[in-house]
Motif scaffolding. Structure first.
Motif, PDB file in Angstrom:
ATOM      1  N   ALA A 103      10.475  -4.834  37.928  1.00 56.63           N
ATOM      2  CA  ALA A 103      11.310  -3.662  37.639  1.00 56.63           C
ATOM      3  C   ALA A 103      10.604  -2.384  38.097  1.00 56.63           C
ATOM      4  N   LEU A 104      11.395  -1.397  38.477  1.00 53.78           N
ATOM      5  CA  LEU A 104      10.826  -0.144  38.963  1.00 53.78           C
ATOM      6  C   LEU A 104      10.625   0.883  37.849  1.00 53.78           C
ATOM      7  N   TRP A 105      11.566   0.989  36.937  1.00 55.61           N
ATOM      8  CA  TRP A 105      11.538   2.008  35.903  1.00 55.61           C
ATOM      9  C   TRP A 105      10.601   1.573  34.771  1.00 55.61           C
ATOM     10  N   PRO A 106       9.566   2.355  34.457  1.00 55.16           N
ATOM     11  CA  PRO A 106       8.577   1.944  33.444  1.00 55.16           C
ATOM     12  C   PRO A 106       9.159   1.532  32.087  1.00 55.16           C
ATOM     13  N   PRO A 107      10.141   2.266  31.525  1.00 54.53           N
ATOM     14  CA  PRO A 107      10.691   1.787  30.241  1.00 54.53           C
ATOM     15  C   PRO A 107      11.369   0.423  30.354  1.00 54.53           C
ATOM     16  N   THR A 108      12.008   0.165  31.479  1.00 56.49           N
ATOM     17  CA  THR A 108      12.639  -1.135  31.707  1.00 56.49           C
ATOM     18  C   THR A 108      11.568  -2.214  31.814  1.00 56.49           C
ATOM     19  N   ARG A 109      10.491  -1.891  32.495  1.00 58.23           N
ATOM     20  CA  ARG A 109       9.388  -2.847  32.625  1.00 58.23           C
ATOM     21  C   ARG A 109       8.875  -3.260  31.253  1.00 58.23           C
ATOM     22  N   MET A 110       8.621  -2.273  30.404  1.00 60.33           N
ATOM     23  CA  MET A 110       8.085  -2.564  29.070  1.00 60.33           C
ATOM     24  C   MET A 110       9.091  -3.341  28.225  1.00 60.33           C
ATOM     25  N   LYS A 111      10.357  -2.987  28.334  1.00 65.98           N
ATOM     26  CA  LYS A 111      11.397  -3.686  27.569  1.00 65.98           C
ATOM     27  C   LYS A 111      11.439  -5.163  27.944  1.00 65.98           C
ATOM     28  N   LEU A 112      11.402  -5.459  29.234  1.00 69.71           N
ATOM     29  CA  LEU A 112      11.453  -6.847  29.696  1.00 69.71           C
ATOM     30  C   LEU A 112      10.202  -7.617  29.285  1.00 69.71           C
ATOM     31  N   VAL A 113       9.044  -6.987  29.393  1.00 67.29           N
ATOM     32  CA  VAL A 113       7.804  -7.661  28.996  1.00 67.29           C
ATOM     33  C   VAL A 113       7.830  -7.956  27.495  1.00 67.29           C
ATOM     34  N   ARG A 114       8.253  -6.996  26.698  1.00 61.52           N
ATOM     35  CA  ARG A 114       8.329  -7.225  25.246  1.00 61.52           C
ATOM     36  C   ARG A 114       9.310  -8.347  24.910  1.00 61.52           C
ATOM     37  N   GLU A 115      10.447  -8.355  25.590  1.00 61.67           N
ATOM     38  CA  GLU A 115      11.438  -9.415  25.360  1.00 61.67           C
ATOM     39  C   GLU A 115      10.864 -10.777  25.748  1.00 61.67           C
ATOM     40  N   GLY A 116      10.128 -10.815  26.850  1.00 57.47           N
ATOM     41  CA  GLY A 116       9.497 -12.065  27.277  1.00 57.47           C
ATOM     42  C   GLY A 116       8.470 -12.554  26.272  1.00 57.47           C
ATOM     43  N   ILE A 117       7.664 -11.643  25.759  1.00 55.99           N
ATOM     44  CA  ILE A 117       6.653 -12.019  24.767  1.00 55.99           C
ATOM     45  C   ILE A 117       7.319 -12.548  23.498  1.00 55.99           C
ATOM     46  N   LYS A 118       8.421 -11.929  23.088  1.00 56.91           N
ATOM     47  CA  LYS A 118       9.154 -12.417  21.907  1.00 56.91           C
ATOM     48  C   LYS A 118       9.657 -13.845  22.126  1.00 56.91           C
ATOM     49  N   LYS A 119      10.153 -14.115  23.317  1.00 56.43           N
ATOM     50  CA  LYS A 119      10.645 -15.468  23.617  1.00 56.43           C
ATOM     51  C   LYS A 119       9.496 -16.480  23.606  1.00 56.43           C
ATOM     52  N   MET A 120       8.350 -16.098  24.157  1.00 58.78           N
ATOM     53  CA  MET A 120       7.204 -17.011  24.151  1.00 58.78           C
ATOM     54  C   MET A 120       6.689 -17.229  22.728  1.00 58.78           C
ATOM     55  N   ASP A 121       6.696 -16.184  21.908  1.00 59.21           N
ATOM     56  CA  ASP A 121       6.304 -16.335  20.503  1.00 59.21           C
ATOM     57  C   ASP A 121       7.277 -17.256  19.766  1.00 59.21           C
ATOM     58  N   ALA A 122       8.578 -17.112  20.069  1.00 56.65           N
ATOM     59  CA  ALA A 122       9.588 -17.974  19.444  1.00 56.65           C
ATOM     60  C   ALA A 122       9.383 -19.432  19.877  1.00 56.65           C
ATOM     61  N   ALA A 123       8.999 -19.643  21.113  1.00 58.26           N
ATOM     62  CA  ALA A 123       8.734 -21.008  21.598  1.00 58.26           C
ATOM     63  C   ALA A 123       7.549 -21.609  20.862  1.00 58.26           C
ATOM     64  N   ALA A 124       6.511 -20.818  20.643  1.00 56.10           N
ATOM     65  CA  ALA A 124       5.333 -21.304  19.919  1.00 56.10           C
ATOM     66  C   ALA A 124       5.694 -21.618  18.465  1.00 56.10           C
ATOM     67  N   ALA A 125       6.569 -20.816  17.873  1.00 57.09           N
ATOM     68  CA  ALA A 125       7.004 -21.077  16.497  1.00 57.09           C
ATOM     69  C   ALA A 125       7.908 -22.304  16.427  1.00 57.09           C
ATOM     70  N   LEU A 126       8.711 -22.512  17.463  1.00 57.09           N
ATOM     71  CA  LEU A 126       9.635 -23.643  17.513  1.00 57.09           C
ATOM     72  C   LEU A 126       8.896 -24.973  17.621  1.00 57.09           C
ATOM     73  N   ALA A 127       7.818 -24.994  18.367  1.00 56.81           N
ATOM     74  CA  ALA A 127       7.047 -26.228  18.564  1.00 56.81           C
ATOM     75  C   ALA A 127       5.554 -25.891  18.486  1.00 56.81           C
ATOM     76  N   PRO A 128       5.052 -25.675  17.278  1.00 51.59           N
ATOM     77  CA  PRO A 128       3.652 -25.247  17.147  1.00 51.59           C
ATOM     78  C   PRO A 128       2.636 -26.282  17.619  1.00 51.59           C
ATOM     79  N   ALA A 129       2.993 -27.545  17.635  1.00 48.00           N
ATOM     80  CA  ALA A 129       2.050 -28.581  18.049  1.00 48.00           C
ATOM     81  C   ALA A 129       2.087 -28.841  19.558  1.00 48.00           C
ATOM     82  N   ASP A 130       3.041 -28.239  20.258  1.00 44.06           N
ATOM     83  CA  ASP A 130       3.174 -28.456  21.698  1.00 44.06           C
ATOM     84  C   ASP A 130       2.290 -27.470  22.452  1.00 44.06           C
TER      85      ASP A 130
END
Length: 142
Positions: A103-130
């Motif tokens: 992404a070019l616009w810095p606020p958009t960049r941060m928004k997407l990165v934060r959303e991605g981190i939330k999804k990865m955290d949710a994946a770790a919570a969904l399958a903590p042993a994986d």
């Protein structure tokens, strides 16, 4: 250094994160076309959706912006069919961080990165042993 990289690749393969390539000599485009034609015949095949998402994810990591969009499409479709697929959710989160990278616009960049981190955290919570989701999260945040 080469031994360490080889060890990491083997570890990822053992954890199921590294999907073997169809053939070493094939290009991304030919692999993509082959998998897409298979998916056209069986559009709800979760294995094919994962392979397509993973192929596009790997290509997106090499700065192919279109591949990042395709990875998001395939992982999202897979998660519609199987919302508890932690590996697909982790890779989708990492895909969002690549979208932030692109992404070019810095606020958009941060928004997407934060959303991605939330999804990865949710994946770790969904399958903590994986370890697959945790490795994806660790390598993305490295």
């Amino acid at each position: 250094m080469a031994r360490m990289v080889r060890g990491i690749v083997i570890l990822l393969w053992l954890c199921g994160l590294a999907v073997p390539r169809l053939a070493a000599a094939e290009t991304y485009a030919s692999q993509l076309a082959a998998l897409q034609s298979q998916l056209a015949a069986d559009p709800t095949n979760q294995t094919l959706l994962f392979k397509l998402g993973d192929l596009c994810f790997d290509e997106g990591a090499q700065d192919n912006h279109e591949a990042v969009k395709l990875a998001e499409k395939y992982f999202s479709k897979l998660l519609e069919l199987d919302p508890k697929n932690a590996r697909a959710l982790a890779l989708l989160g990492s895909t969002f961080t690549m979208k932030g990278r692109d992404a070019l616009w810095p606020p958009t960049r941060m928004k997407l990165v934060r959303e991605g981190i939330k999804k990865m955290d949710a994946a770790a919570a969904l399958a903590p042993a994986d370890p697959g989701g945790r490795f994806t999260r660790a390598f993305t945040n490295f």
